[in-house]
Design an enzyme around this catalytic site. Sequence first.
Site, PDB file in Angstrom:
ATOM      1  N   SER A  45       0.829  -1.208   0.000  1.00  0.00           N
ATOM      2  CA  SER A  45       0.000   0.000   0.000  1.00  0.00           C
ATOM      3  C   SER A  45       0.862   1.256   0.000  1.00  0.00           C
ATOM      4  O   SER A  45       0.472   2.264  -0.577  1.00  0.00           O
ATOM      5  CB  SER A  45      -0.961  -0.004   1.186  1.00  0.00           C
ATOM      6  OG  SER A  45      -0.264  -0.052   2.407  1.00  0.00           O
ATOM      7  N   GLU A  46       2.054   1.193   0.637  1.00  0.00           N
ATOM      8  CA  GLU A  46       2.946   2.358   0.633  1.00  0.00           C
ATOM      9  C   GLU A  46       4.407   1.929   0.577  1.00  0.00           C
ATOM     10  O   GLU A  46       4.792   0.933   1.198  1.00  0.00           O
ATOM     11  CB  GLU A  46       2.773   3.207   1.905  1.00  0.00           C
ATOM     12  CG  GLU A  46       1.362   3.634   2.213  1.00  0.00           C
ATOM     13  CD  GLU A  46       0.810   4.669   1.284  1.00  0.00           C
ATOM     14  OE1 GLU A  46       1.607   5.275   0.525  1.00  0.00           O
ATOM     15  OE2 GLU A  46      -0.407   4.878   1.296  1.00  0.00           O
ATOM     16  N   THR A  47       5.195   2.707  -0.151  1.00  0.00           N
ATOM     17  CA  THR A  47       6.652   2.650  -0.063  1.00  0.00           C
ATOM     18  C   THR A  47       7.135   4.027   0.353  1.00  0.00           C
ATOM     19  O   THR A  47       6.764   5.036  -0.261  1.00  0.00           O
ATOM     20  CB  THR A  47       7.288   2.253  -1.403  1.00  0.00           C
ATOM     21  OG1 THR A  47       6.852   0.934  -1.750  1.00  0.00           O
ATOM     22  CG2 THR A  47       8.802   2.259  -1.303  1.00  0.00           C
ATOM     23  N   CYS A  71       1.059   9.572   5.118  1.00  0.00           N
ATOM     24  CA  CYS A  71       0.876   8.139   5.365  1.00  0.00           C
ATOM     25  C   CYS A  71       1.403   7.820   6.751  1.00  0.00           C
ATOM     26  O   CYS A  71       2.591   8.037   7.035  1.00  0.00           O
ATOM     27  CB  CYS A  71       1.595   7.303   4.315  1.00  0.00           C
ATOM     28  SG  CYS A  71       1.492   5.531   4.669  1.00  0.00           S
ATOM     29  N   HIS A  73       1.354   4.623   8.509  1.00  0.00           N
ATOM     30  CA  HIS A  73       2.070   3.379   8.780  1.00  0.00           C
ATOM     31  C   HIS A  73       3.458   3.376   8.145  1.00  0.00           C
ATOM     32  O   HIS A  73       4.404   2.831   8.712  1.00  0.00           O
ATOM     33  CB  HIS A  73       1.241   2.163   8.339  1.00  0.00           C
ATOM     34  CG  HIS A  73       1.344   1.796   6.902  1.00  0.00           C
ATOM     35  ND1 HIS A  73       0.618   2.429   5.926  1.00  0.00           N
ATOM     36  CD2 HIS A  73       2.090   0.850   6.272  1.00  0.00           C
ATOM     37  CE1 HIS A  73       0.909   1.888   4.748  1.00  0.00           C
ATOM     38  NE2 HIS A  73       1.800   0.921   4.929  1.00  0.00           N
TER      39      HIS A  73
END
Length: 271
Positions: A45-47, A71, A73
């Site tokens: 979902s995220e980098t 973001c 997390h």
Amino acid sequence: MSPFPSQFIVDAFTDQLFAGNPAAVCLQPLSEALMQRVAQENNLSETAFLTKTGDGYALRWFTPAGEIDLCGHATLAAAHVVLTQLEPGRQQVTFHTCSGPLPVQKRGDRYEMDFPAYTLSPVPVTEAMAAAFGARPTAAYLGRDLLCVFDREETVGGLTPDQEALRGLEGLLQHATARGRAADCVSRSFAPKCGVPEDPVCGSGHCHIFPYWARVLGKDTLVAWQASPRGGTLYGTLEGDRVKLSGKAVIFAATTFFLPGASPMDLSQKP
């Protein structure tokens, strides 16, 4: 000296592997185009992408579909990498982001992040919302994201939303929340516009969720459970227009990139 990893994979908002929300934390300087391709390749979902700047770090967040403004997390994951791997003697780090400076303080086994709280405006509950979620909310609010409130914890846990229908709703992400029993509130977060059907544990979403429940419950400090299949616990304190958001994290893996013309960070270059 042996090369330092190009990237860590961290499970955030949990102290157990294979729970919480996995994020990649990239330490290798890359062009913006390569950042996006790495995020697509990771398919998380995220980098998060870190660059050392003075006594802090520049931080950017990419989903598989593009860059976003905040973001939780992935910031938690980045702080865990900095304070346990890059600079293990430190207890605090400040990230410089498009949403302003974001300080993170290590407090015991948690990382406390100082995030902006989103202003929520009530919006009408529509048939489109009910159709997209597969259940009718009792109330809805719009900040950066759409926050839909349901009357029962079980309703939130049992949602099987129509992803294409969610795309047609307002907000970058769409969150479902209800009052909890073991926790103050429960939620799930969906992000088809970002190429993520369900975000397992969404920190920035709780910059909507915590302000709402703080007002409803009449308390400034709350515990939240994200009721995704992986699950995760978030701790929040509302302070004016800021949310002190905290959680735990654990490293799953360290990886090295093999990119043309790029080399991994050396330990000798580590801050």
